[in-house]
Design a protein around this motif. Structure first.
Motif, short mmCIF file in Angstrom:
data_model
loop_
_atom_site.label_atom_id
_atom_site.label_comp_id
_atom_site.label_asym_id
_atom_site.label_seq_id
_atom_site.Cartn_x
_atom_site.Cartn_y
_atom_site.Cartn_z
N MET A 118 47.09 43.68 30.31
CA MET A 118 48.12 44.52 30.91
C MET A 118 47.51 45.42 31.98
N VAL A 119 48.25 45.60 33.08
CA VAL A 119 47.88 46.58 34.09
C VAL A 119 49.00 47.62 34.13
N GLY A 120 49.19 48.29 35.24
CA GLY A 120 50.20 49.34 35.30
C GLY A 120 51.61 48.82 35.48
N GLY A 121 52.59 49.69 35.18
CA GLY A 121 53.99 49.38 35.42
C GLY A 121 54.58 48.30 34.55
N GLY A 122 53.91 47.96 33.44
CA GLY A 122 54.41 46.92 32.56
C GLY A 122 54.07 45.51 32.99
N PHE A 123 53.27 45.37 34.06
CA PHE A 123 52.89 44.04 34.53
C PHE A 123 51.63 43.55 33.82
N GLY A 124 51.53 42.24 33.66
CA GLY A 124 50.36 41.68 33.00
C GLY A 124 50.36 40.17 33.08
N MET A 125 49.44 39.56 32.33
CA MET A 125 49.36 38.10 32.30
C MET A 125 48.98 37.66 30.90
N PHE A 126 49.60 36.56 30.46
CA PHE A 126 49.21 35.93 29.21
C PHE A 126 47.91 35.16 29.47
N PHE A 138 38.46 33.26 29.96
CA PHE A 138 39.83 33.77 29.95
C PHE A 138 40.55 33.10 31.12
N LYS A 139 41.67 32.45 30.84
CA LYS A 139 42.43 31.81 31.92
C LYS A 139 43.90 32.20 31.79
N SER A 140 44.46 32.71 32.88
CA SER A 140 45.86 33.13 32.84
C SER A 140 46.79 31.91 32.74
N THR A 141 47.88 32.09 31.99
CA THR A 141 48.87 31.03 31.88
C THR A 141 50.20 31.43 32.50
N ARG A 142 50.48 32.75 32.54
CA ARG A 142 51.72 33.22 33.14
C ARG A 142 51.64 34.72 33.40
#
Length: 208
Positions: A118-126, A138-142
């Motif tokens: 998670m980063v700021g403002g509720g944004f992040g990546m699975f 670690f590899k982002s999926t969405r």
């Protein structure tokens, strides 16, 4: 709140496929009073024109992307956790020559069985977390935006690209950290790689 090692939990049996030194680094839970500290040098910090645009647009959610480029850039990394919140907080600070220190903050955590950053403002990546040849990946999926308890998926083209982070042990206390971001249309937007080692609180204070 009961705390557990998110990365070890996510890997399951694959935890034992990691290099023993990598296991040792990630088999701990830092706190505010007892943080884990790393220092090193980013041999390469690169971003494309599109990457610079993503970095500019995401300033409003806490500078998750560095807009600067350079070689042999000093960096410090501080890991902590909060007693009343899940996850581990990562603070990476770049020291670009002639510029104020630039910090990127995020929190790695799991929620309802999903590993995320998670980063700021509720944004992040699975994240998909796995071990390969002793390395931690670690590899982002969405990418997503969290609204109350719901994770709203973002279109891939609105993101800086698939994120792939590799932690590779080099022996003698050193490890290599590499990160790439590859966009489905804009191709590679970010690339960074460097060598780090753990330091004590006193060592970091003396360097400062």
């Amino acid at each position: 709140m009961q705390k557990h090692n998110t990365i070890k939990w996510s890997l399951g049996r694959d935890w034992h496929c990691l290099h023993p030194n990598v296991q040792k680094r990630f088999n701990r839970l830092p706190t505010e009073d007892n943080p884990i500290l790393y220092e090193g040098v980013m041999e390469r910090v690169e971003c494309s024109k599109a990457g610079q645009l993503f970095a500019f647009l995401t300033k409003v959610i806490g500078n998750p992307l560095s807009p600067y480029q350079g070689t042999d850039i000093k960096m410090s990394v501080r890991l902590t956790s909060s007693a009343n919140k899940s996850g581990v907080n990562w603070k990476r600070t770049y020291y670009f020559p002639g510029k104020a220190p630039f910090s990127v903050t995020s929190t790695k955590k799991d929620d309802r069985g999903k590993m995320m950053e998670m980063v700021g403002g509720g944004f992040g990546m699975f994240l998909n977390v796995y071990a390969e040849q002793g390395q931690l990946h670690f590899k982002s999926t969405r990418y997503f935006w969290k609204f109350i308890r719901w994770y709203l998926p973002l279109p891939h083209w609105l993101s800086p690209g698939e994120t792939h982070v590799i932690h590779q042990d080099l022996g003698h206390g050193d490890f290599r950290f590499s990160i790439t971001m590859d966009h489905p249309v804009l191709k590679r937007t970010f690339y960074q790689t460097g060598i780090f080692r753990e330091v004590s609180n006193q060592e970091q204070a003396n360097d400062g």
